[in-house]
Design an enzyme around this catalytic site. Sequence first.
Site, PDB file in Angstrom:
ATOM      1  N   HIS A  12       0.822  -1.214   0.000  1.00 36.47           N
ATOM      2  CA  HIS A  12       0.000   0.000   0.000  1.00 36.47           C
ATOM      3  C   HIS A  12       0.857   1.265   0.000  1.00 36.47           C
ATOM      4  O   HIS A  12       0.478   2.286  -0.556  1.00 36.47           O
ATOM      5  CB  HIS A  12      -0.932  -0.006   1.213  1.00 36.47           C
ATOM      6  CG  HIS A  12      -0.206  -0.176   2.515  1.00 36.47           C
ATOM      7  ND1 HIS A  12       0.398  -1.366   2.869  1.00 36.47           N
ATOM      8  CD2 HIS A  12       0.040   0.676   3.551  1.00 36.47           C
ATOM      9  CE1 HIS A  12       0.970  -1.232   4.059  1.00 36.47           C
ATOM     10  NE2 HIS A  12       0.775   0.000   4.486  1.00 36.47           N
ATOM     11  N   CYS A  67       7.746  -0.334  -1.716  1.00 32.04           N
ATOM     12  CA  CYS A  67       6.978  -0.225  -0.473  1.00 32.04           C
ATOM     13  C   CYS A  67       7.151   1.211   0.014  1.00 32.04           C
ATOM     14  O   CYS A  67       7.572   2.071  -0.761  1.00 32.04           O
ATOM     15  CB  CYS A  67       7.404  -1.285   0.551  1.00 32.04           C
ATOM     16  SG  CYS A  67       9.121  -1.194   1.092  1.00 32.04           S
ATOM     17  N   THR A  69       9.264   2.715   2.000  1.00 35.95           N
ATOM     18  CA  THR A  69      10.651   3.177   1.912  1.00 35.95           C
ATOM     19  C   THR A  69      11.474   2.423   0.888  1.00 35.95           C
ATOM     20  O   THR A  69      12.588   2.853   0.565  1.00 35.95           O
ATOM     21  CB  THR A  69      11.353   2.977   3.270  1.00 35.95           C
ATOM     22  OG1 THR A  69      11.286   1.576   3.595  1.00 35.95           O
ATOM     23  CG2 THR A  69      10.685   3.798   4.371  1.00 35.95           C
ATOM     24  N   ARG A 134      35.812  -6.903 -13.736  1.00 32.30           N
ATOM     25  CA  ARG A 134      36.135  -7.201 -12.333  1.00 32.30           C
ATOM     26  C   ARG A 134      34.889  -7.396 -11.471  1.00 32.30           C
ATOM     27  O   ARG A 134      34.962  -8.006 -10.404  1.00 32.30           O
ATOM     28  CB  ARG A 134      36.988  -6.077 -11.740  1.00 32.30           C
ATOM     29  CG  ARG A 134      36.269  -4.739 -11.620  1.00 32.30           C
ATOM     30  CD  ARG A 134      37.236  -3.614 -11.265  1.00 32.30           C
ATOM     31  NE  ARG A 134      36.551  -2.344 -11.038  1.00 32.30           N
ATOM     32  CZ  ARG A 134      36.137  -1.537 -12.006  1.00 32.30           C
ATOM     33  NH1 ARG A 134      36.300  -1.889 -13.275  1.00 32.30           N
ATOM     34  NH2 ARG A 134      35.541  -0.384 -11.712  1.00 32.30           N
TER      35      ARG A 134
HETATM   36  C1  RB5 Z   1       4.207   0.001   5.600  1.00 32.31           C
HETATM   37  O1  RB5 Z   1       3.653   0.922   6.481  1.00 32.31           O
HETATM   38  C2  RB5 Z   1       5.713   0.180   5.523  1.00 32.31           C
HETATM   39  O2  RB5 Z   1       6.313  -0.298   6.683  1.00 32.31           O
HETATM   40  C3  RB5 Z   1       6.251  -0.532   4.291  1.00 32.31           C
HETATM   41  O3  RB5 Z   1       5.651  -0.014   3.161  1.00 32.31           O
HETATM   42  C4  RB5 Z   1       7.743  -0.396   4.049  1.00 32.31           C
HETATM   43  O4  RB5 Z   1       8.152   0.930   4.132  1.00 32.31           O
HETATM   44  C5  RB5 Z   1       8.619  -1.297   4.810  1.00 32.31           C
HETATM   45  O5  RB5 Z   1       9.850  -1.316   4.657  1.00 32.31           O
END
Ligand code: RB5
Length: 150
Positions: A12, A67, A69, A134
């Site tokens: 999400h 995701c 991050t 390399r």
């Molecule tokens: C979801 O809230 C978040 O934790 C996920 O999308 C991600 O960032 C996890 O690494």
Amino acid sequence: MQYMTLLIAADHGGYALKQAIIAASTTLTCVDLGTHSSDRVDYPFYADTLCQQLIESPSNTKGILICGTGIGVSIRANRYKGIRAALVHDRVTATMASAHNNANVLCLGGRTTSVETALLLIHDWLNTPFEGDRHINRLHQLDADVRYLV
Ligand code: RB5
């Protein structure tokens, strides 16, 4: 750029960026492996789905995982043999992910990377050749003594 199929999946936190990338990728074949709404889901499932399909795919196939991050999907993806997943944030890391690491999965943060930046990073990753030389032996070393999921 050579003909390329892109598998793409997100949780999400990456859903909106995934939709924007698919909409903008008119010259690439994108296979959308979900999620299909912004409802909360667990990112390991989407990393698993993409990696398992990528391992079975022809060599002209690559993957994009997103995701919030990019961290969670990259951690999970790198537990698969044959997957080299790179979490990138700028054009240098996107270019090096191909040039030095031959990354076959690009990981992005839907909450950290804008659509405009993500499209540049994808462009650089897809259009930069692996330098080989390399770096080949280093990739073999990365895989040495590792216990994979599959
Ligand atoms: C979801 O809230 C978040 O934790 C996920 O999308 C991600 O960032 C996890 O690494």
